[in-house]
Design an enzyme around this catalytic site. Structure first.
Site, mmCIF file in Angstrom:
data_model
loop_
_atom_site.group_PDB
_atom_site.id
_atom_site.type_symbol
_atom_site.label_atom_id
_atom_site.label_comp_id
_atom_site.label_asym_id
_atom_site.label_seq_id
_atom_site.Cartn_x
_atom_site.Cartn_y
_atom_site.Cartn_z
ATOM 1 N N CYS A 94 -1.043 -16.613 -6.078
ATOM 2 C CA CYS A 94 -0.409 -15.316 -6.262
ATOM 3 C C CYS A 94 -0.749 -14.799 -7.654
ATOM 4 O O CYS A 94 -0.299 -15.349 -8.658
ATOM 5 C CB CYS A 94 1.097 -15.438 -6.088
ATOM 6 S SG CYS A 94 1.932 -13.850 -6.003
ATOM 7 N N CYS A 227 4.641 -12.068 -8.442
ATOM 8 C CA CYS A 227 4.651 -12.404 -7.020
ATOM 9 C C CYS A 227 6.020 -12.621 -6.433
ATOM 10 O O CYS A 227 6.255 -12.325 -5.277
ATOM 11 C CB CYS A 227 3.818 -13.655 -6.764
ATOM 12 S SG CYS A 227 2.110 -13.411 -7.211
#
Length: 243
Positions: A94, A227
């Protein structure tokens, strides 16, 4: 030729150019293995940067490219275990540079931090290498790793370092199996190459300050990821942030 086939053909041309560029102008920090029968899936091996917890590590990952690359970002997933605030427990990475440049105020990301067609595998991997040593803990993919990392940085708990060190040692077995000699000093790690020609669209991140590598380019480091969702450091639940 229909539009879908045309788009896929454009992606193949872009990936062929990137692969050629990386082969002619290698960058320290990673290896690339590509089956030219399927350019839409690349296998990469990332070397742990010297003078970090990850020194001596060899972390493999796969990068999958969409048919409309480079207009949409690829995805990246570690196949070697990586305990890190910005890596989900299933290995998915991420990081902002792999997020589509949509207008999403709730994400905490600016559009300029996200993917754009001038990015490349080179900029992705250099961003990941930087992220290894400087994770984004404000909105993590792995909350447990993020809490543990903060405690380690504050000299409260060495568990984060213990886990990473163990994974580094395990990854060395993978490197040995692949016949890879992992660089562990700055001198071994740094790769020198001639600066790209003016018409090259590939940009590099400046790692002079981080690793002592001497480049001619002065590039800004890619912003890291956003994220997960906000959380309390004292929350020991193992929930994951949203991608």
């Amino acid at each position: 030729m229909d539009s879908k086939a045309s788009t896929s053909s454009g992606a193949l041309r872009a990936l062929t150019m990137e692969l050629k560029n990386l082969q002619s102008q290698p960058v320290e920090g990673f290896t690339i293995d590509v089956n030219e029968d399927n350019l839409f899936v690349w296998t990469v091996g990332i070397y742990g940067p010297p003078k970090t917890l990850y020194q001596g590590g060899y972390f493999k990952a796969s990068i999958r490219f969409p048919s409309n690359y480079p207009y949409s970002p690829p995805s990246m997933k570690f196949t070697t275990k990586v305990w890190h605030p910005n890596v989900y427990e299933n290995g998915d990475l991420c990081i902002s540079i792999l997020h589509s440049p949509i207008d999403d105020p709730q994400s905490g990301e600016l559009a300029c931090e996200r993917w754009n067609p001038t990015q490349s595998v080179r900029t992705i991997l250099l961003s990941v290498i930087s992220l290894l040593n400087e994770p984004n803990t404000s909105s993590p993919a792995n909350v447990d790793a993020s809490v543990m990392y903060r405690k380690w940085k504050e000299d409260q708990d060495p568990e984060y370092a213990k886990i990473v060190t163990k994974q580094v040692e395990e990854s060395k077995k993978v490197a040995q199996k692949d016949g890879i000699q992992v660089p562990e000093t700055i001198e071994e790690y740094c790769v020198k190459w001639a600066p790209p020609q003016q018409d090259d669209v590939f940009d590099d991140i400046d790692y002079n300050d981080d690793f002592g590598c001497d480049y001619d380019d002065d590039e800004e480091e890619e912003d890291e990821d956003e994220c997960g969702s906000d959380y309390n450091d004292d929350d020991e639940d193992s929930g994951q942030g949203e991608n």
